[in-house]
Design an enzyme around this catalytic site. Structure first.
Site, PDB file in Angstrom:
ATOM      1  N   ASP A 409      46.463  29.155  41.677  1.00  0.00           N
ATOM      2  CA  ASP A 409      47.202  30.410  41.500  1.00  0.00           C
ATOM      3  C   ASP A 409      48.348  30.177  40.512  1.00  0.00           C
ATOM      4  O   ASP A 409      48.623  29.038  40.115  1.00  0.00           O
ATOM      5  CB  ASP A 409      47.739  30.832  42.882  1.00  0.00           C
ATOM      6  N   GLU A 412      49.246  31.424  34.950  1.00  0.00           N
ATOM      7  CA  GLU A 412      49.361  32.124  33.640  1.00  0.00           C
ATOM      8  C   GLU A 412      50.086  31.277  32.609  1.00  0.00           C
ATOM      9  O   GLU A 412      49.757  31.423  31.432  1.00  0.00           O
ATOM     10  CB  GLU A 412      50.075  33.470  33.843  1.00  0.00           C
ATOM     11  N   ASP A 492      47.636  40.398  42.334  1.00  0.00           N
ATOM     12  CA  ASP A 492      48.447  41.109  43.335  1.00  0.00           C
ATOM     13  C   ASP A 492      48.332  42.618  43.196  1.00  0.00           C
ATOM     14  O   ASP A 492      49.250  43.294  42.720  1.00  0.00           O
ATOM     15  CB  ASP A 492      49.903  40.654  43.229  1.00  0.00           C
TER      16      ASP A 492
HETATM   17  C1  GLC Z   1      50.820  35.032  44.305  1.00  0.00           C
HETATM   18  C2  GLC Z   1      49.336  35.260  44.546  1.00  0.00           C
HETATM   19  C3  GLC Z   1      49.116  35.704  45.965  1.00  0.00           C
HETATM   20  C4  GLC Z   1      49.662  34.657  46.904  1.00  0.00           C
HETATM   21  C5  GLC Z   1      51.135  34.403  46.623  1.00  0.00           C
HETATM   22  C6  GLC Z   1      51.678  33.234  47.416  1.00  0.00           C
HETATM   23  O1  GLC Z   1      51.510  36.222  44.400  1.00  0.00           O
HETATM   24  O2  GLC Z   1      48.807  36.166  43.634  1.00  0.00           O
HETATM   25  O3  GLC Z   1      47.764  35.920  46.212  1.00  0.00           O
HETATM   26  O4  GLC Z   1      49.513  35.066  48.223  1.00  0.00           O
HETATM   27  O5  GLC Z   1      51.316  34.100  45.237  1.00  0.00           O
HETATM   28  O6  GLC Z   1      50.993  32.071  47.127  1.00  0.00           O
END
Ligand code: GLC
Length: 834
Positions: A409, A412, A492
């Site tokens: 995650d 970017e 998100d």
């Molecule tokens: C980011 C991700 C989300 C995750 C959060 C905490 O916002 O997109 O899916 O729950 O980080 O890791």
């Protein structure tokens, strides 16, 4: 020199520059130079090179100052880029066996036609502008053309025509259908509906590129970038399917995922302790809610530090893995790329990364440090192969603990407390990878591929650590070709009806962009869904490639049971159906791995006429060729709506009845055969009226399908008991496919699989099913086939291997059922009317 080139082009296009500088001393006599595999056109300082990689795929490169950009790519592997076919030269260009390419050396305008002279793609009057390092390419956008692809970009519709977009990977928390850019950059789009058929364009440029699909000028397709190579691929169809397959020939196929990736996946930011994870697992099982995965979000870690575990909350990870395995549930853990900057604290990823000089640098040579979840963090430089190798080793302890999959995650990369939400553009990456020259590159060049290289490091690392297991990696950011390493989700999103709709468009367009495995957070990440929204989302997600329920911190719980027994029952009924359909899902995965066909598709993928259907098709999609899913186009509205079913005939998935057959309560009602409509082309298509009901999602089966299903299991880890169910829906070009393997290892690459094509034909006496010879050597779990022939009237029996088997007819369901032995060899089974 570059400036001069721009002027030359402007003049060539009829522009006037009253106060131009004195004429440059460059040779401006335009000329075409023929090459074995294409042409190179020289016009002043500008050169245009068009090469035929295959008979259907052209690569177009422009050198604006005499020299072509470095021939290297993160998207298209070297051996693929170097492919070429011999072409036949013509005065104005060349031909391949499929394409005719014409280039006007005075204007550099290119036109690509098919063998019949129909235009596939034609440049606009001013095909190319350069402004400093920036460039713009322009093509004609005929009125009939629609645009798809470009990954999971937003917008109000599936069709991207009339919109413009920027590719710049962005942490777009709480994005809406108007937000751009968002997380991924997949600079590939498909034009559908033009006279020469569908075509695709991949602009292989990692800078902050942009695309204008008739937004500023209705009849012009324009795209460009502020810098970087002018290098694009033009992929001819004529069908959309051929374009997508050829695009995945270029950028790679998504590898076959483990079978459990198709199971129901339960997530939340965050399940805070092993006890909570156990409770969630226990509740899923107590509620008989089939499930395969529970996700661990950042709070399982110590102080949000990647590759650590909060030992108070998760004292025994191997024990947790073992207990869950007993329930048929696997763990996927988040492993963000930002490594906590923690010198002298014994934090191994920081220490070993520092020793390897693995982190991105500032221009002054110091290591770049910025805040993300763990506080001050450093960022691995994934553009170096050796750094990717180091990153891969970080997974060793989690792999030893038995964690099944990983979540990349924030790649970017996301950075907190800065308006740009990412690292400064002048941070320095070192490229030492593939066939790139060893060199440094600014973040401006690398930004859009950073996430993809993060997932590459994870995928390759897992392949080394567990060579005989298929990796499962989920990513938020990526670039063209990223499907080789990871599945993806749309980030998100919010709990709204609008986002449910948007998610369908996003997943379809991701599939057309090579990412066959995609998910949207079911229920929405921010906000908290209403009971109705969550239920509808479950229903639709049932038929999407990856099904993960996930929600943000401080939002209401969104597990299947939270809205009471009635909602739970509907959600369970749908997820159960997904589990029954696993053999079909899995056959689609095999098809995707070999050919590149998406799992979830726009209806026009297999039914091209659907592009001009009269119904609002904005939520309709197909799952493979055989199932058409038709949610309400306005999912929050109780208003009745029309579904256009392509020509050829359809059955109602839930009742099994032909749509134009006898109706039963709740079955789809044909209101009009389109022969009543004026459009001759759709003379045999059907329009079906649907009245939304929360517990119902219209799904149709193509007439001419053989659909494999299995008895219900609570997890893909369970072996089904009983027969493999084979539902035959007679119609034209009737076929289906069985695919099976062990579901998790790499043995399928060495004969450890089973693939079998089934065909059906309506005969004078009934229906014949032809089983082709099986490929592969995998021994499946089933010993018998429970066959249901749909659209059957009267009594009947079956003949299999010279034996007669009695059938059970059901006149209301219009079916004949019988059970025969598995057919591992080429064989025929006949259903015969009595
Ligand atoms: C980011 C991700 C989300 C995750 C959060 C905490 O916002 O997109 O899916 O729950 O980080 O890791």
């Amino acid at each position: 020199m570059r400036f001069v080139a721009a002027i030359v082009l402007l003049l060539a296009a009829g522009g006037s520059l009253a106060s131009t500088v004195a004429a440059p001393a460059v040779d401006t006599t335009p000329r075409i130079e023929h090459r074995r595999d294409g042409v190179e056109v020289h016009r002043g300082a500008v050169s245009l090179r068009v090469t035929a990689l295959t008979d259907h795929v052209l690569r177009v490169r422009i050198a604006r100052d005499g020299a072509f950009a470095e021939d290297a790519s993160w998207a298209v592997p070297a051996q693929v880029r170097r492919a070429h076919v011999a072409v036949e030269a013509a005065a104005d260009g060349f031909s391949t066996t499929a394409l005719r390419v014409r280039v006007d050396p005075r204007t550099l305008r290119m036109r690509v036609e098919d063998g019949q002279g129909r235009t596939i793609s034609a440049d606009a009057a001013r095909p190319f502008d350069a402004d400093g390092r920036a460039f713009t390419l322009r093509k004609q956008l005929p009125q009939a053309e629609h645009i798809f692809g470009l990954g999971d970009k937003t917008g109000g519709s599936l069709d991207r025509r009339g919109q413009s977009y920027v590719d710049w990977n962005t942490d777009a928390y709480g994005f809406s259908s108007a937000t751009d850019p968002i997380y991924k950059s997949i600079p590939f789009f498909i034009g559908v509906g033009g006279t020469g058929g569908s075509y695709g364009i991949l602009l292989d440029n990692t800078w902050r590129s942009w695309f204008d699909f008739g937004h500023r000028e209705a009849d012009t397709l324009a795209f460009g970038a502020p810098d970087g190579p002018i290098d694009y691929y033009l992929i001819a169809g004529p069908s959309t399917a051929e374009v997508v397959r050829r695009y995945t020939d270029l950028t790679g196929k998504a590898p076959l995922p483990p079978k459990w990736a198709f199971g129901y996946q339960q997530s939340r930011y965050s399940y805070m302790s092993a006890d909570e994870v156990r409770q969630v697992a226990a509740r899923l099982r107590a509620d008989k809610f089939p499930a395969d995965v529970i996700w661990l979000d950042i709070d399982f870690q110590d102080r949000n530090r990647p590759f650590t575990i909060n030992r108070q909350a998760f004292p025994d990870m191997p024990g947790l893995v073992r207990d869950l395995r007993g329930e048929g549930i696997k763990l996927v853990a988040i492993t963000d790329l930002h490594i906590a900057s923690a010198p002298g604290e014994g934090y191994a990823p920081y220490d070993s990364g520092t020793a390897a000089d693995a982190f991105v640098h500032n221009p002054d040579g110091s290591v770049y440090v910025a805040p993300v979840w763990p506080g001050p963090s450093v960022f691995p430089d994934f553009t170096e192969a050796s750094v990717r190798d180091w990153w891969g080793t970080l997974y060793r302890p989690f792999v030893a603990d038995g964690i099944a999959g990983f979540w990349n995650d924030m790649n970017e990369p996301a950075v907190f407390d800065t308006p740009t939400k990412t690292m400064p553009l002048d941070t320095v990456h070192r490229i030492a990878s593939d066939d790139f020259a060893r060199r440094t590159a600014s973040h401006t060049e690398i930004h859009n591929v950073y996430g993809m290289q993060n997932t590459r490091a994870t995928y390759d690392g897992l392949r080394k650590l567990r060579p005989d297991e298929r990796p499962f990696v989920m990513t938020r950011a990526s670039y063209a070709g990223g499907q080789r390493y990871a599945v993806t989700w749309t980030g998100d999103n919010a709990s709204s009806w609008d986002q449910l709709k948007l998610s369908v468009h996003q997943l379809i367009n991701l599939g057309l962009s090579g990412f066959a495995y995609s998910a949207a957070d079911v229920g929405g990440f921010t906000g908290g869904p209403s009971a109705e929204l969550l239920t509808r989302w479950f229903e639709i997600a049932t038929f999407t490639p990856v099904f993960r329920d996930h929600a943000a911190k401080d939002t209401p719980r969104a597990e299947p049971w939270v809205d009471g027994p009635e909602h739970l029952a509907i959600r369970r009924r749908f997820v159960e159906e997904r589990y029954r359909l696993l053999p079909y899902f899995y056959a689609l995965a095999d098809e995707n791995a070999r050919l590149g066909d998406p799992v979830m598709r726009p209806v026009f993928y297999d039914y091209p006429d659907a592009i001009s259907a009269s119904c609002d098709q904005s939520m309709a999609f197909t799952l493979g060729r055989q199932l058409l899913v038709a949610p309400p186009p306005t999912p929050e509205s109780p208003q009745a709506y029309d579904v256009c079913l392509p020509a050829g005939g359809w059955y109602d998935y839930w009742t099994g009845l032909a749509v134009d057959g006898a109706s039963v309560d709740g079955a789809s009602q044909p209101i009009q055969s389109a022969s009543q409509a004026t459009n001759e082309k759709r003379s045999s298509s059907l329009v079906v009226k649907e009245t939304p009901r929360l517990d119902k999602l219209p799904v149709f089966v193509r007439a001419g399908s053989i659909l494999p299903r299995q008895p219900l299991v609570q997890s893909t880890a369970q072996t089904p008991t009983g027969a493999l169910q084979i539902d035959v829906y007679p119609g034209a070009d009737c076929r289906g496919q069985l695919y099976a393997d062990d579901g998790h290892s790499m043995a399928y690459r060495k004969q450890g699989f089973l693939r079998q094509v089934l065909r059906c034909t309506v005969t004078a006496d009934g229906v014949r099913i032809d089983f082709a010879a099986r490929e592969g050597q995998f021994k499946p779990w089933w010993k018998q086939l429970a066959v249901t022939i749909h659209g059957w009237d009267g009594a009947g029996y079956a003949m299999a291997g010279g034996h007669r088997v009695e059938g059970v007819a059901d006149s209301a369901a219009r079916t004949l059922r019988f059970t025969v032995a598995d057919q591992p060899r080429a064989a025929t089974v006949e259903a015969v009317h009595r």
